[in-house]
Design a protein around this motif. Sequence first.
Motif, PDB file in Angstrom:
ATOM      1  N   ALA A 239      68.165 -22.155  28.919  1.00  0.00           N
ATOM      2  CA  ALA A 239      68.057 -21.031  27.965  1.00  0.00           C
ATOM      3  C   ALA A 239      68.872 -21.332  26.726  1.00  0.00           C
ATOM      4  O   ALA A 239      68.236 -20.856  25.581  1.00  0.00           O
ATOM      5  CB  ALA A 239      69.014 -19.976  28.694  1.00  0.00           C
ATOM      6  N   LYS A 267      62.418 -21.245  37.426  1.00  0.00           N
ATOM      7  CA  LYS A 267      62.364 -19.661  37.559  1.00  0.00           C
ATOM      8  C   LYS A 267      63.363 -18.842  37.069  1.00  0.00           C
ATOM      9  O   LYS A 267      63.179 -17.806  36.742  1.00  0.00           O
ATOM     10  CB  LYS A 267      62.411 -19.751  39.256  1.00  0.00           C
ATOM     11  CG  LYS A 267      61.286 -20.476  39.900  1.00  0.00           C
ATOM     12  CD  LYS A 267      61.380 -20.641  41.588  1.00  0.00           C
ATOM     13  CE  LYS A 267      60.066 -21.040  42.363  1.00  0.00           C
ATOM     14  NZ  LYS A 267      60.497 -21.047  43.807  1.00  0.00           N
ATOM     15  N   ASP A 268      64.745 -19.302  37.255  1.00  0.00           N
ATOM     16  CA  ASP A 268      65.853 -18.942  36.686  1.00  0.00           C
ATOM     17  C   ASP A 268      65.778 -18.265  35.021  1.00  0.00           C
ATOM     18  O   ASP A 268      66.207 -17.245  34.888  1.00  0.00           O
ATOM     19  CB  ASP A 268      67.200 -19.520  36.808  1.00  0.00           C
ATOM     20  CG  ASP A 268      67.528 -19.636  38.428  1.00  0.00           C
ATOM     21  OD1 ASP A 268      66.971 -18.868  39.243  1.00  0.00           O
ATOM     22  OD2 ASP A 268      68.342 -20.526  38.788  1.00  0.00           O
ATOM     23  N   VAL A 269      64.832 -19.029  34.381  1.00  0.00           N
ATOM     24  CA  VAL A 269      65.115 -18.913  33.085  1.00  0.00           C
ATOM     25  C   VAL A 269      63.671 -17.986  32.682  1.00  0.00           C
ATOM     26  O   VAL A 269      63.426 -17.604  31.487  1.00  0.00           O
ATOM     27  CB  VAL A 269      65.179 -19.865  32.220  1.00  0.00           C
ATOM     28  CG1 VAL A 269      66.318 -20.508  32.127  1.00  0.00           C
ATOM     29  CG2 VAL A 269      64.016 -20.971  32.471  1.00  0.00           C
ATOM     30  N   GLY A 270      62.973 -17.843  33.868  1.00  0.00           N
ATOM     31  CA  GLY A 270      61.836 -16.792  33.765  1.00  0.00           C
ATOM     32  C   GLY A 270      60.375 -17.605  33.319  1.00  0.00           C
ATOM     33  O   GLY A 270      59.454 -17.136  32.834  1.00  0.00           O
ATOM     34  N   ALA A 271      60.490 -18.960  33.553  1.00  0.00           N
ATOM     35  CA  ALA A 271      59.585 -19.785  32.889  1.00  0.00           C
ATOM     36  C   ALA A 271      58.219 -19.648  34.003  1.00  0.00           C
ATOM     37  O   ALA A 271      58.696 -19.919  35.201  1.00  0.00           O
ATOM     38  CB  ALA A 271      59.944 -21.093  32.714  1.00  0.00           C
ATOM     39  N   LYS A 272      56.939 -20.009  33.790  1.00  0.00           N
ATOM     40  CA  LYS A 272      55.816 -19.841  34.628  1.00  0.00           C
ATOM     41  C   LYS A 272      55.599 -21.505  34.497  1.00  0.00           C
ATOM     42  O   LYS A 272      55.413 -22.303  33.716  1.00  0.00           O
ATOM     43  CB  LYS A 272      54.770 -19.384  34.047  1.00  0.00           C
ATOM     44  CG  LYS A 272      53.295 -19.511  35.058  1.00  0.00           C
ATOM     45  CD  LYS A 272      52.417 -19.071  34.408  1.00  0.00           C
ATOM     46  CE  LYS A 272      50.878 -19.235  35.052  1.00  0.00           C
ATOM     47  NZ  LYS A 272      49.884 -18.429  34.443  1.00  0.00           N
ATOM     48  N   LEU A 291      57.381 -20.529  28.619  1.00  0.00           N
ATOM     49  CA  LEU A 291      58.188 -19.468  28.656  1.00  0.00           C
ATOM     50  C   LEU A 291      57.919 -18.799  27.236  1.00  0.00           C
ATOM     51  O   LEU A 291      58.380 -19.316  26.168  1.00  0.00           O
ATOM     52  CB  LEU A 291      59.555 -19.269  28.847  1.00  0.00           C
ATOM     53  CG  LEU A 291      60.579 -18.140  28.657  1.00  0.00           C
ATOM     54  CD1 LEU A 291      60.141 -17.089  29.496  1.00  0.00           C
ATOM     55  CD2 LEU A 291      61.906 -18.411  28.727  1.00  0.00           C
ATOM     56  N   LYS A 292      57.193 -17.865  27.116  1.00  0.00           N
ATOM     57  CA  LYS A 292      56.694 -17.168  25.648  1.00  0.00           C
ATOM     58  C   LYS A 292      56.404 -18.320  24.665  1.00  0.00           C
ATOM     59  O   LYS A 292      56.771 -18.199  23.743  1.00  0.00           O
ATOM     60  CB  LYS A 292      58.022 -16.525  25.360  1.00  0.00           C
ATOM     61  CG  LYS A 292      58.581 -15.323  25.963  1.00  0.00           C
ATOM     62  CD  LYS A 292      59.860 -14.670  25.465  1.00  0.00           C
ATOM     63  CE  LYS A 292      60.265 -13.636  26.598  1.00  0.00           C
ATOM     64  NZ  LYS A 292      61.727 -12.973  25.772  1.00  0.00           N
TER      65      LYS A 292
END
Length: 409
Positions: A239, A267-272, A291-292
Amino acid sequence: MFIKPTKLEHARVELLKSIKLKKNVIEVPLQKATERISYKQINSKLNLPSTTNSAVDGYGIASATYFANPKTEFSVIGVAKAGHPFKKKILSSQAIEIYTGAIMPLGVDAIVMHEKCERIDNKVKIKEDIKKNQNMRPVGENLKKGEVVVNKGKVLNSADIGQLAASGNSKVNVYEKVRVSVISTGDELVSANSKNRLEGQIYDSNKPMLLSLLNQNYLNLLDMGIVKDNRSKLAAKYAEALSKSDVVISSGGASDGIEDHTQNALKDVGAKCLVWQLAMKPGKPMAVGNLKNKLIFCLPGNPVAAFVCTKLLIKPLLIKMSGGIDLEPLEIKLRSGFEHTKRVGRAEYLRAKIVNDGKDTIIKLHGRKGAGVISSLTGADGIVEIPMECKSVNIGDLLTFFPFDHRGL
């Protein structure tokens, strides 16, 4: 996400589709533009050379006079040098002493080198057969007005810098640098400058190696240190790195072991997760997350695997992200000078040297095998690819070889 190990070339193609290119542009002085990426096509505003000039040191004459009488003694009436043109017209029986780069005076249509002439006082005789327009550089021989100097997306090298300068450019528009964070993971790792290395600990080699490998002027590298084998700490470091950079590269923790936390940290940082495992050796346990529009590359911890994956996959993608068009690593087809067996279903990338056996230039394997044997990289000329469906390599087989940068000129 790929459920099973995917081919390297497939991963490269799919990841290229997910890349968001850099759009910001800055102007830099030419002397700082090496390894920057050109933002636009640049065309020459002038002819190079802009006038016909001499390609050698010698004497300029009218060729028709020589053809009429090869024994003519020409009268030398002056000297023409680069930056110091002779402005009078040369008559048919006259000659001009001329030096490389000098503008061609009127009346001259052939240059004869000094050593092919015989001069006595102010007279000169030609000692060899000549041709009209010999040893002359025509207008636009180097570049014609309007001709492309560099293309959009070109990684500028020293030759490009010289050509840009010659065509009157003192500054160039380039893409903004891509910011890349590099992280090492592992409880066993300490920095090479550590004075308190405990039993069981090793010096971190991956991060220094990767920072060196990615030391390109189109990248802005950030050293994000070493993270312990802890899911929450790794996620926090991801992050932090994502907040500071466009790309994150970590090494270690990409396998399926108990202490390998990459999947969960992504997964915890929201990445695919776009890629999980590659069909290659070394380098199978590698993941890529998004991620973004920011990519997270999770390299294996073994140094050779990290090196090979960075060379063959990450560097071409970083060039693309930076606005570049020179994507594919250089490939050379060479004959094998070794025998090798492998299992079908994954490609192998072996460290090798180029050797001349007296008859042909061939490839021979270099160093000890193993994804953790970093000494196999030192002294190697490059990497040889053994294709996925290949079971064995015999002497004389034609293989693909990827040379290392330092083996070029």
